[in-house]
Design a protein around this motif. Structure first.
Motif, mmCIF file in Angstrom:
data_model
loop_
_atom_site.group_PDB
_atom_site.id
_atom_site.type_symbol
_atom_site.label_atom_id
_atom_site.label_comp_id
_atom_site.label_asym_id
_atom_site.label_seq_id
_atom_site.Cartn_x
_atom_site.Cartn_y
_atom_site.Cartn_z
ATOM 1 N N THR A 126 0.844 -1.196 0.000
ATOM 2 C CA THR A 126 0.000 0.000 0.000
ATOM 3 C C THR A 126 0.879 1.247 0.000
ATOM 4 O O THR A 126 1.887 1.308 0.718
ATOM 5 C CB THR A 126 -0.910 -0.006 1.236
ATOM 6 O OG1 THR A 126 -1.715 -1.188 1.211
ATOM 7 C CG2 THR A 126 -1.790 1.224 1.273
ATOM 8 N N ASP A 127 0.508 2.222 -0.789
ATOM 9 C CA ASP A 127 1.244 3.491 -0.815
ATOM 10 C C ASP A 127 0.293 4.631 -0.485
ATOM 11 O O ASP A 127 -0.851 4.414 -0.062
ATOM 12 C CB ASP A 127 1.952 3.703 -2.159
ATOM 13 C CG ASP A 127 0.995 3.677 -3.333
ATOM 14 O OD1 ASP A 127 -0.223 3.909 -3.117
ATOM 15 O OD2 ASP A 127 1.438 3.418 -4.468
ATOM 16 N N GLN A 128 0.726 5.852 -0.742
ATOM 17 C CA GLN A 128 -0.077 7.019 -0.399
ATOM 18 C C GLN A 128 -1.296 7.179 -1.309
ATOM 19 O O GLN A 128 -2.216 7.946 -1.007
ATOM 20 C CB GLN A 128 0.788 8.294 -0.502
ATOM 21 C CG GLN A 128 1.421 8.503 -1.870
ATOM 22 C CD GLN A 128 2.291 9.727 -1.939
ATOM 23 O OE1 GLN A 128 2.042 10.716 -1.232
ATOM 24 N NE2 GLN A 128 3.343 9.693 -2.754
ATOM 25 N N TYR A 129 -1.294 6.403 -2.398
ATOM 26 C CA TYR A 129 -2.385 6.572 -3.344
ATOM 27 C C TYR A 129 -3.494 5.527 -3.183
ATOM 28 O O TYR A 129 -4.665 5.847 -3.376
ATOM 29 C CB TYR A 129 -1.843 6.494 -4.776
ATOM 30 C CG TYR A 129 -0.773 7.523 -5.046
ATOM 31 C CD1 TYR A 129 -1.087 8.867 -5.194
ATOM 32 C CD2 TYR A 129 0.567 7.143 -5.158
ATOM 33 C CE1 TYR A 129 -0.093 9.818 -5.433
ATOM 34 C CE2 TYR A 129 1.561 8.079 -5.406
ATOM 35 C CZ TYR A 129 1.216 9.403 -5.539
ATOM 36 O OH TYR A 129 2.210 10.347 -5.773
ATOM 37 N N ASP A 131 -4.582 1.129 -1.853
ATOM 38 C CA ASP A 131 -4.288 -0.227 -1.390
ATOM 39 C C ASP A 131 -4.481 -1.163 -2.590
ATOM 40 O O ASP A 131 -5.441 -1.022 -3.355
ATOM 41 C CB ASP A 131 -5.249 -0.613 -0.255
ATOM 42 C CG ASP A 131 -5.194 -2.086 0.063
ATOM 43 O OD1 ASP A 131 -4.171 -2.545 0.598
ATOM 44 O OD2 ASP A 131 -6.183 -2.796 -0.247
#
Length: 254
Positions: A126-129, A131
């Motif tokens: 998962t990143d800031q943008y 899941d």
């Protein structure tokens, strides 16, 4: 016995016995030889035993073939059970090919019960943008996706969908790529070939056309298959213009 007068008068000569010839037996008075009679009885007994043994052997030789003719070993018939989730051969003892074919054709599938869980061999963190977990494949939203987390295009990475009980899988619809936006769709790789397996047994390979953004591809399994889970394995993919994470937005099984 006869004696001479001179001998009697002088008294010097003793009377002499004249030997007598043995008397001849009368006709019919001969006794049988015991040894010869015993041999005759033994020969008769042996003859009777031989006749009995021959009679018993004849009965056995006559009856056994009839018993063997009426006794048949159970045959082993092997047939493909296309509805079996394990994909193995069914062994039926006895019966015939026609009987076995009738029994297999009369089997009914358990029906589709629905998919409630999704898991993957790897997942992009998962990143800031967003899941990128496998559960996104069954959330009914094409703007979310599963993205594999292996290096390269993720060949041999897979996702598995399952329900709460055994069910019948017949058809699949796939929203390929990351369909959150047209830009992301072309920046990320899309699967172009998937291997489809039910309960670990491969059912088919499907080639996915690299369609335009927003497209959904539907295909049917060669025949309905009963099982607890269905797995899709990436076997080929087309590269994205920027990223290497092969993505699928939605999979609907029916």
């Amino acid at each position: 016995q006869a004696t001479s007068p001179q001998a009697m008068a002088g008294g010097a000569v003793a009377p002499r016995e004249v030997p007598q010839a043995p008397a001849h037996p009368k006709a019919g008075s001969l006794r049988p030889d015991p040894e010869r009679g015993g041999r005759k009885v033994a020969l008769i007994a042996l003859g009777v035993l031989a006749l009995c043994a021959a009679a018993v052997a004849g009965v056995i030789l006559g009856v056994m073939p009839m018993i063997n003719a009426n006794h048949k070993e159970p045959s082993i018939v092997r047939t493909d059970d296309s509805s079996s989730s394990s994909g193995t051969k069914k062994i039926t003892l006895g019966g015939s090919d026609e009987d076995d074919a009738d029994s297999s054709s009369s089997e009914e599938h358990v029906g589709f019960k629905g998919v409630t869980r999704a898991s993957a061999s790897s997942t992009l963190p998962t990143d800031q943008y967003a899941d990128y977990g496998a559960q996104n494949l069954i959330d009914g939203n094409v703007t979310t996706c599963w993205a594999e987390g292996a290096s390269g295009l993720g060949i041999r990475e897979s996702v598995t969908l399952s329900g709460d009980e055994r069910q019948t899988f017949s058809a699949v619809s796939i929203a390929n790529g990351y369909q959150k936006s047209e830009s992301l769709y072309y920046k990320n790789p899309r699967a172009t070939r998937l291997g489809v397996s039910v309960d670990g047994k491969k059912v088919m390979d499907v080639d996915l056309p690299d369609n335009e953004f927003g497209s959904i591809t539907r295909f049917e399994l060669p025949e309905p298959v009963d099982g607890n889970s269905i797995t899709f394995t990436i076997e080929a993919a087309t590269p994205g213009s920027k990223y290497e994470d092969t993505s699928i937005s939605e999979i609907t099984v029916s």
